[in-house]
Design an enzyme around this catalytic site. Sequence first.
Site, PDB file in Angstrom:
ATOM      1  N   PRO A 100      70.209 -52.243  88.756  1.00  0.00           N
ATOM      2  CA  PRO A 100      70.123 -50.858  88.265  1.00  0.00           C
ATOM      3  C   PRO A 100      71.446 -50.403  87.643  1.00  0.00           C
ATOM      4  CG  PRO A 100      70.220 -50.916  90.675  1.00  0.00           C
ATOM      5  CD  PRO A 100      70.106 -52.331  90.218  1.00  0.00           C
ATOM      6  N   GLU A 127      70.584 -54.985  99.724  1.00  0.00           N
ATOM      7  CA  GLU A 127      71.554 -54.062  99.124  1.00  0.00           C
ATOM      8  C   GLU A 127      72.176 -54.623  97.847  1.00  0.00           C
ATOM      9  OE1 GLU A 127      72.389 -50.853  99.532  1.00  0.00           O
ATOM     10  OE2 GLU A 127      70.598 -50.947 100.773  1.00  0.00           O
ATOM     11  N   ARG A 165      56.813 -62.926  74.441  1.00  0.00           N
ATOM     12  CA  ARG A 165      55.885 -62.587  73.352  1.00  0.00           C
ATOM     13  C   ARG A 165      56.572 -62.561  71.987  1.00  0.00           C
ATOM     14  NH1 ARG A 165      55.283 -57.373  71.820  1.00  0.00           N
ATOM     15  NH2 ARG A 165      53.058 -57.476  71.424  1.00  0.00           N
ATOM     16  N   ASP A 180      54.580 -53.381  66.163  1.00  0.00           N
ATOM     17  CA  ASP A 180      54.663 -52.836  67.518  1.00  0.00           C
ATOM     18  C   ASP A 180      55.541 -51.607  67.577  1.00  0.00           C
ATOM     19  OD1 ASP A 180      53.107 -54.441  69.069  1.00  0.00           O
ATOM     20  OD2 ASP A 180      54.699 -55.874  69.534  1.00  0.00           O
TER      21      ASP A 180
END
Length: 240
Positions: A100, A127, A165, A180
């Site tokens: 993150p 953690e 992809r 896209d």
Amino acid sequence: LNKPEQGDAALPLRISFLTLFPESIRPFLDSSILKRAQAADKVSFNILSIRDFAQDRHKTVDHYPYGGGEGQVLRVDVLHRAWKAARSGSQNTKTVFLSPQGKRFDQEKARELSREKHLILVCGHYEGVDERFIDLCADEELSIGDYVLTGGEVAACVVADAITRLVPGVVGNPDSLSEDSLEKGLLKHPQYTRPPEYEGLKVPEVLLSGNHGKIERWRQEQRLERTQNKRPDLWRKKWE
Ligand SMILES: C[S@@+](CC[C@H](N)C(=O)[O-])C[C@H]1O[C@@H](n2cnc3c(N)ncnc32)[C@H](O)[C@@H]1O
């Protein structure tokens, strides 16, 4: 499971996963387009179980953080051994630690990574991981969004899916990729299929007209309008 495949130099892309939970990744890779991409030798996936690289009797992979604090931290020595096994036999590897704290993963990054030879995606858990592993092995840290997941497995699958992809030949029609959402800094136009009317909602007349010039103009208007309305951040990036 843990043997890096050899002799795959002809493959355009190889993705290795380092994880404590191989069973949560495998079913995803073995479904739908990713499954077909493997069968067609467009991509090869290799999952290494971090626990297999623990050396004590109890297969310990983590410990309390030095200095105190909540939870457990993955050990640098165990991760480093797993990483070396993933890398062995490859000359060009790029290692991404899912975190993150990383830079936000986006379509541009997916395109960049789809040109790599061998990507190693490292999934943290608990953690997180001992910082020295990141210092030693990670080329970059990527986040899939500003929220905290229990582990990096879902994030690694997101990254692998978006990249695969884009490998030439994985998605049949290359035009469908260039149209896209996000590819040209715009969202895709709305799409419809049968029936032509459902619960009073009609397919826009122009799409049934057969006039390709008119259809393309309408679609472009829609792409501009919906990007401006739904994603003003993208709109500003594109035009300002
Ligand atoms: C519970 S998280 C640890 C978070 C860590 N304590 C911190 O605050 O940075 C466990 C693992 O999940 C993965 N993870 C969590 N959120 C993520 C995100 N948004 N993007 C990518 N990976 C994520 C990472 O690999 C992380 O090491």
